[in-house]
Each structure stands twice: as structure tokens, then as C-alpha cells.
Design a protein around this motif. Structure first.
Motif, short mmCIF file in Angstrom:
data_model
loop_
_atom_site.label_atom_id
_atom_site.label_comp_id
_atom_site.label_asym_id
_atom_site.label_seq_id
_atom_site.Cartn_x
_atom_site.Cartn_y
_atom_site.Cartn_z
N HIS A 84 -13.33 82.35 -67.13
CA HIS A 84 -14.57 83.30 -67.09
C HIS A 84 -15.82 82.94 -66.09
CE1 HIS A 84 -13.62 84.91 -70.87
NE2 HIS A 84 -14.12 85.96 -71.14
N GLU A 85 -15.46 81.68 -65.73
CA GLU A 85 -16.28 80.93 -64.69
C GLU A 85 -15.38 81.05 -64.03
OE1 GLU A 85 -17.58 76.94 -67.10
OE2 GLU A 85 -16.03 76.91 -65.81
N THR A 86 -14.44 82.11 -63.60
CA THR A 86 -13.57 82.25 -62.51
C THR A 86 -14.67 83.57 -61.75
OG1 THR A 86 -11.94 80.93 -62.89
CG2 THR A 86 -11.75 83.43 -60.71
N VAL A 87 -14.55 84.48 -63.02
CA VAL A 87 -14.62 85.04 -62.44
C VAL A 87 -16.85 85.50 -61.95
CG1 VAL A 87 -15.65 88.14 -63.35
CG2 VAL A 87 -13.49 86.59 -64.08
N GLU A 88 -17.50 84.61 -62.83
CA GLU A 88 -19.10 84.26 -62.76
C GLU A 88 -19.22 83.89 -61.43
OE1 GLU A 88 -19.29 84.43 -67.34
OE2 GLU A 88 -19.14 81.68 -66.74
N ARG A 125 -27.57 91.87 -71.08
CA ARG A 125 -27.90 91.21 -72.04
C ARG A 125 -28.86 89.66 -71.20
NH1 ARG A 125 -28.41 94.33 -76.01
NH2 ARG A 125 -26.23 95.63 -76.51
N ASN A 126 -29.19 90.08 -70.24
CA ASN A 126 -29.48 88.67 -69.66
C ASN A 126 -28.93 87.19 -69.54
OD1 ASN A 126 -32.21 90.67 -67.64
ND2 ASN A 126 -32.79 90.75 -70.26
N TYR A 127 -27.85 87.42 -69.58
CA TYR A 127 -28.02 85.83 -69.93
C TYR A 127 -26.73 85.33 -69.16
CZ TYR A 127 -27.71 86.31 -75.15
OH TYR A 127 -27.89 86.45 -76.72
N ASP A 128 -26.49 84.58 -69.11
CA ASP A 128 -26.57 83.11 -68.01
C ASP A 128 -24.49 83.31 -67.03
OD1 ASP A 128 -28.83 82.42 -66.70
OD2 ASP A 128 -28.85 80.67 -67.55
N THR A 129 -24.12 83.09 -68.57
CA THR A 129 -22.52 83.12 -68.89
C THR A 129 -22.55 84.25 -70.20
OG1 THR A 129 -22.24 81.31 -70.29
CG2 THR A 129 -22.82 80.93 -67.53
N ALA A 130 -21.19 84.39 -69.88
CA ALA A 130 -19.94 85.10 -71.09
C ALA A 130 -19.82 83.79 -72.06
CB ALA A 130 -19.12 85.84 -70.17
N SER A 159 -14.79 92.79 -68.60
CA SER A 159 -16.35 93.10 -68.67
C SER A 159 -17.30 92.52 -70.15
CB SER A 159 -15.73 93.96 -70.32
OG SER A 159 -16.24 94.53 -71.56
N ASP A 160 -16.73 91.60 -70.02
CA ASP A 160 -17.32 89.71 -71.27
C ASP A 160 -18.28 89.76 -70.33
OD1 ASP A 160 -15.82 90.90 -73.58
OD2 ASP A 160 -14.10 88.36 -72.49
N VAL A 161 -18.33 89.48 -69.10
CA VAL A 161 -19.53 88.36 -68.07
C VAL A 161 -20.14 89.80 -67.82
CG1 VAL A 161 -19.45 88.33 -65.43
CG2 VAL A 161 -17.89 87.47 -67.38
N LYS A 162 -20.05 90.89 -67.36
CA LYS A 162 -21.19 92.49 -67.12
C LYS A 162 -22.03 92.45 -68.44
CE LYS A 162 -18.35 94.15 -63.41
NZ LYS A 162 -19.35 93.48 -62.00
N LEU A 163 -20.85 92.39 -69.00
CA LEU A 163 -22.16 92.15 -70.34
C LEU A 163 -23.48 91.57 -70.93
CD1 LEU A 163 -19.80 94.19 -73.01
CD2 LEU A 163 -21.41 95.65 -71.92
N ALA A 164 -22.35 90.74 -70.14
CA ALA A 164 -24.01 89.40 -70.56
C ALA A 164 -24.13 89.09 -70.07
CB ALA A 164 -22.23 88.29 -70.86
N ARG A 165 -24.98 89.72 -68.65
CA ARG A 165 -25.54 89.62 -67.71
C ARG A 165 -26.48 91.39 -68.03
NH1 ARG A 165 -21.39 89.12 -61.90
NH2 ARG A 165 -21.56 86.66 -62.48
#
Length: 597
Positions: A470-474, A249-254, A241-247
Motif C-alpha cells: 500500500h505504501e508503494t502505491v501511496e 474520504r480525506n485519509y492520508d493512508t489506506a 482501490s484501497d488507496v483511492k477510496l481512503a483519499r
């Protein structure tokens, strides 16, 4: 048998005063219905945010009235549900309040995108026409700063509306760990049956009997193994969820998204992890010293919390802890000290553990209420420090609410963890300088070292774990319970190199609720570092430094964290303040080593 009481068995004087928010649940229901009826009032301004300075001010004041009331009903329901997480009625109330809050955020979601249609010069013209808008200057700056990561009105409304869904993993984990899980009962060395709980586990790990500590460790983590798939799924979904919400909003990472919210530079995170990693020899020294103090050849995971102080751990009744904490904050000024004492007399604190009560401790409240502190007080030195910690948060809120308008009353965690740890550090100095009881002094010294170990080092280890998962998911990797175990064990072995890391401790990630908060834990480490520097300055410079610190607390959220801490004398752009904390840790180890050897 040592058992946890039901809430009805706790005296009212040791419970927080939620009736000061709403006299009854019926009054809460009335307020909830009123807010629900008012949410649509915001829609009148949709598409008109920048119509005129007068219209903008009307909207901002209307939004404030609504969101302040939303905060009050949400806080009341959340605190009631924390009293007994098994109570279905209050869980339902909390869920309804969360849903209402999501509706209100969704209804107000058009404000930021429409404001971002203006540039700074145009907003300055608005302020010149309507001077009251000058109070929103920092808010405007923050809104414009976020422009690259703010989506269309429709997307913003959708994201706001989904907030109670995207938080679901944390809610599921909380209910599982606090309400559904019942840990086994073990027999202590005195032949008494003791029920293990989330609230008393750490205390039991401090027991002087090593065999008992081992049994508690093994039984506790074996019980977590029974729910590893459920907890693993919850954490995986939270990270996703953190990763998808960051994406979205146009962020590279959570991590970039999480740190950009309070405008904390990524370098601050990396500097913390790198600096602590480079100084793990201090932690290793602590581990070796603990093995010596305990008289063991191999330090095991069930030894980490054991005290290096000789003798039975002193009992600190709650009333005595209150007296110590109130006296300890004297260097912060008479007004601060009196305000804190008055709060304790006004039932800010829900003191003792009861069956079903949320584990841990926290400080909560709103702009329109007094602070509320949840404790699970265990009559020990650690609980006394936790009380000092949470009172730091509460006093921060009191000073900020008094000095700032509503929009700046809230403050970032990056600053909040400084306020809590300043009180802890002052408590340590006070006790070491005034208490004649040698046993208590040794345990205070040990507790201070443990605070450094568990806050500066352990929370940094948590921060590195959080970054890795988080990096694992990203990077499109898979998160499974086994993967969580492997990552966590690798870090545990590096941080506690002199100790023996067993298979059970690899599951420790399962009991850490902060992993569901999205890059939260690193702020404990930066907080203790900044607090150490601030207290050093107050002790050497006196009232001038204390006044600077109080002013920093009063700033609330009216500036960015780095600017606020600069007011208190801390430069967060330099690793020096972290190195100061490490130096203090080393000096305290020197003192403890002299006592032991």
C-alpha cells in the motif's frame, strides 16, 4: 485415485441447512423483488433526517427493516455460490444480491451526512424527547466521530453505489483461484494419484515423505506462475482501490482509513509489527528445532508445515472432532457449551470439500438466521482446530444477536479473532490434559506451535507485506508481479532466517485471499495474543473470568474494540498481551524440545 467428490455425492447431514433461510430459490426471488420495491421508501426521508426526533426514529427503524432483509438475501446467495463456484446460476444470484445491497447502501447514504449536521448536545436533546433513540447512543457517537471523513451527500451516494465495482478485484481473484484454476495431480508415495487443491495443499505439505512434499510445493507454485500477470493485476487494482477510496474520504493512508473504521489506533498495528520483529528469535528457534526433528541439515520451504511429532499423523474423523471441541469449551459455562452442541446438531456446518467449493473456512450468517460454517474438513488435527475456530465466531454471533439490538449485533474483526482463538486455545489445553494417546498429544502440541507460527508470526509478516504494498502505491511506485515477489521474498527471508528461501515461495502472495480484504490480517495476530491472555485468566480465576469473557462477546458492536477487550481483561494499549503470547510460545517450544532431544 484420490479425487474430490461432486457436491451431489455429499450426504445432506454434512451440508449446512440453507433451507432454513429460504425454502427455495423461488422464495429468494420473491424476497429480492420485495426489497427492490422498498428501497425507494427511504427517499421520503432524504433532507428530513434531523427534522424531529420522531422522524429520525422512523427512518432508523425503516432502514433497519430494509438492511436486515438485504443481509438475508445477500447471505443466502453468497453461501449458495460458495457451495460450487462453477455454478453460473448461483454466481448470478450472488451478483444480483451484491448489486441490490449496493443500491440499498446508496439509498441510505444520506443518513450519516445529515446526522453529522447535529452536534452531540443536539442529539442528546433528541434522545430526551424520544427515549427510544437512547439505544442508538454508540451509533451516534460513531457517526459523529467519522464526520471529518464523511463527504457530501452526492459523493457518499456515489461511493456507496460503486461498492460492487471497487470490490471487483477480490471477486475476480476468487473466481480465478476457486473456479478456474485446476491444479495438477501428483502420485503419492503409496502410488495413488492425488489431485492438488487449495483445500488440501497445506495437508499435503504435512506429508512425512520429504520428496513428496517438495514435489507438491514445486508443482503447486509452478502452476501459480502461469497466472502471475492476472493475479498481480488483481492485487494491484485492489490496493489501488484501497488507496483511492481512503483519499476520497480525506485519509492520508489506506491503513489509517481501514483502522479508523473500527476505531483501532495506528499504534496497535505498529506495536504488533515492532514487537514481533523484535522477537523473531523465537520463530528462528522453532525453525531450528523443526530441522532437528526432521533430521535435515537445511530446512526448506516444503518443510515448514511438516510435523515435529513422530509417527503417522492421527486421523480425526469429523464426529470425533465435534466431541473434542464440545468438551473443550466447558470452562466457558454450561449454557455456552450446550448452545454450541445444539448448533452442530442443527446443520450449522458444511463439512467436506467438494469440487468447485470455495476453499478455506469461514463463519457467516445474519441477525435473522442461524450461523453457517463453511469447512473443507480433511480428517486431521488441523481441521479439528479450524472447526473450533469457526465455532468461536458462530457462538460470538449467537451471543451478540441475543443480547444486542440489530445495530450492535455486528462486531469488528479485531474482536472476532479473539473469540475464535479462545476456542482453539481451550481445545489445546483440553486435549493435552485429557487424551492418553501419546501420538495424538505430540501432534496436538505440534499443532499448537504451528498455530502460533502461522497466526502470530506469519500473519504479522502478511501485515507488513500489506503495509509495504500500500505504501508503494501511496508513494506513486509501481506494483508488478516482480515487485510483489521481491517484497515478499525479503520478508520471508527475515522471518525464516534459518531456512532456505527458494524462488517459488516468493510467489506465495498469490495464494493469499486475505490481501484483498484491506488491512485485515493483523487482527489474527492481535487475536491470538488477546485470546492467550484471556484463557490464562479463565484457567486461573474460573467462572468470574469466564463471565467477563461471555459478557464481552455479548457486547457485540455496542462499544469500540478496546473497550470490549478491556471487559475481558485485556489492555490493547500495551504490548504486554503480545508478550504474553510470545512467552507461551517459548514455553511450548521448551516442552517440545524436551520431547525431541
Amino acid at each position: 485415485m484420490s479425487s474430490v467428490p461432486e457436491r451431489s455425492e455429499i450426504d445432506d447431514e454434512n451440508k449446512w441447512d440453507l433451507e432454513s433461510i429460504f425454502a427455495s430459490d423461488e422464495d429468494w426471488e420473491t424476497a429480492l423483488a420485495d426489497i427492490s420495491d422498498r428501497i425507494d421508501d427511504l427517499s421520503v426521508y432524504e433532507g428530513r433526517v434531523t427534522e424531529s426526533p420522531e422522524t429520525l426514529l422512523e427512518l432508523l427503524e425503516l432502514r433497519e427493516d430494509l438492511l436486515r432483509d438485504v443481509s438475508t438475501v445477500s447471505t443466502y446467495a453468497s453461501l449458495r455460490s460458495s457451495e460450487d463456484t462453477r455454478d453460473g446460476e448461483y454466481q448470478a444470484m450472488s451478483a444480483r444480491a451484491e448489486s441490490l445491497a449496493a443500491d440499498a447502501r446508496s439509498a441510505a447514504s444520506f443518513v450519516r451526512p445529515e446526522l453529522q449536521a447535529l452536534d452531540r448536545a443536539e442529539l442528546d436533546d433528541f434522545v430526551e424527547t424520544e427515549p427510544v433513540l437512547a439505544e442508538y447512543d454508540h451509533y451516534f457517537d460513531d457517526v459523529l466521530r467519522a464526520k471529518p471523513h464523511t463527504r457530501s451527500k452526492e459523493v457518499e451516494e456515489l461511493l456507496a453505489d460503486l461498492s460492487d465495482v471497487t470490490d471487483a478485484a477480490s471477486d475476480v481473484y476468487s473466481m480465478l483461484s476457486n473456479a478456474d484454476m485446476e491444479f495438477p495431480t501428483v502420485e503419492n508415495p503409496d502410488g495413488e494419484d492425488v489431485e492438488i487443491t487449495l483445500g488440501n495443499f497445506t495437508k499435503l505439505q504435512k506429508h512425512p515423505n520429504r520428496s513428496f512434499r517438495r514435489e507438491v510445493h514445486e508443482v503447486f507454485y509452478d502452476h501459480w506462475a502461469d497466472v502471475r500477470n492476472g493475479v498481480g493485476t488483481a492485487l494491484k487494482k485492489s490496493v489501488t482501490s484501497d488507496v483511492k477510496l481512503a483519499r476520497a474520504r480525506n485519509y492520508d493512508t489506506a491503513r489509517e482509513a481501514a483502522l479508523d473504521g473500527p476505531n483501532v489506533p495506528i499504534d496497535a498495528y505498529d506495536t504488533l509489527v515492532d514487537t514481533v520483529r523484535e522477537n523473531l528469535d523465537y520463530l528462528h528457534r522453532h525453525a531450528d528445532l523443526k530441522a532437528t526433528a526432521l533430521g535435515v541439515d537445511d530446512l526448506r520451504m516444503w518443510d515448514l508445515y511438516a510435523s515435529m511429532a513422530d509417527g503417522e499423523p492421527p486421523s480425526i474423523p469429523y464426529g470425533q472432532a465435534v466431541e473434542y471441541v464440545v468438551d473443550a469449551v466447558e470452562p466457558l459455562g454450561e449454557a455456552y457449551q450446550e448452545r454450541l452442541a445444539e448448533g452442530l446438531d442443527s446443520r450449522w456446518v458444511d463439512v467436506y470439500e467438494n469440487r468447485g467449493k470455495r476453499s478455506g473456512a469461514f463463519s457467516a450468517g445474519t441477525y435473522d438466521t442461524q450461523p453457517f460454517i463453511l469447512m473443507n474438513y480433511q480428517n486431521d488435527v488441523s481441521s479439528m482446530y479450524t472447526l473450533a475456530h469457526e465455532l468461536g465466531h458462530s457462538m460470538h454471533s449467537e451471543l451478540a444477536n441475543e443480547a444486542q439490538p440489530w445495530q450492535y449485533s455486528d462486531y469488528d474483526i479485531f474482536v472476532a479473532e479473539v473469540a475464535s482463538t479462545v476456542n482453539e486455545t481451550l481445545l489445546t489445553h483440553h486435549l493435552l490434559e485429557t487424551v492418553d494417546d501419546d501420538t495424538l498429544r505430540r501432534h496436538v502440541l505440534d499443532e499448537y506451535l504451528e498455530r502460533f507460527r502461522s497466526t502470530l508470526f506469519r500473519q504479522t509478516m502478511f501485515a507488513e507485506f500489506e503495509l509495504r504494498i500500500h505504501e508503494t502505491v501511496e508513494n506513486d511506485g509501481a506494483l508488478t508481479p516482480d515487485r510483489f515477489d521481491d517484497l515478499y521474498r525479503e520478508l520471508k527471508e527475515a522471518f525464516y532466517e534459518p531456512a532456505v528461501v527458494d524462488d517459488r515461495i516468493a510467489r506465495e502472495w498469490m495464494r493469499i485471499p486475505h490481501f484483498y480484504y484491506g488491512y485485515y490480517v493483523y487482527q489474527y495476530s492481535t487475536g491470538i495474543s488477546a485470546a492467550t491472555a484471556i484463557v490464562d485468566r479463565i484457567r486461573s480465576e474460573g467462572e468470574n473470568a469466564a463471565a467477563d469473557y461471555r459478557e464481552a462477546l455479548r457486547m457485540g458492536g455496542s462499544a469500540y474494540p478496546a473497550e470490549i477487550l478491556e471487559q475481558a481483561g485485556v489492555d490493547t494499549t500495551d504490548a504486554g498481551y503480545i508478550e504474553t503470547a510470545l512467552s507461551t510460545y517459548d514455553e511450548t517450544l521448551d516442552e517440545m524440545e524436551r520431547l525431541i532431544r
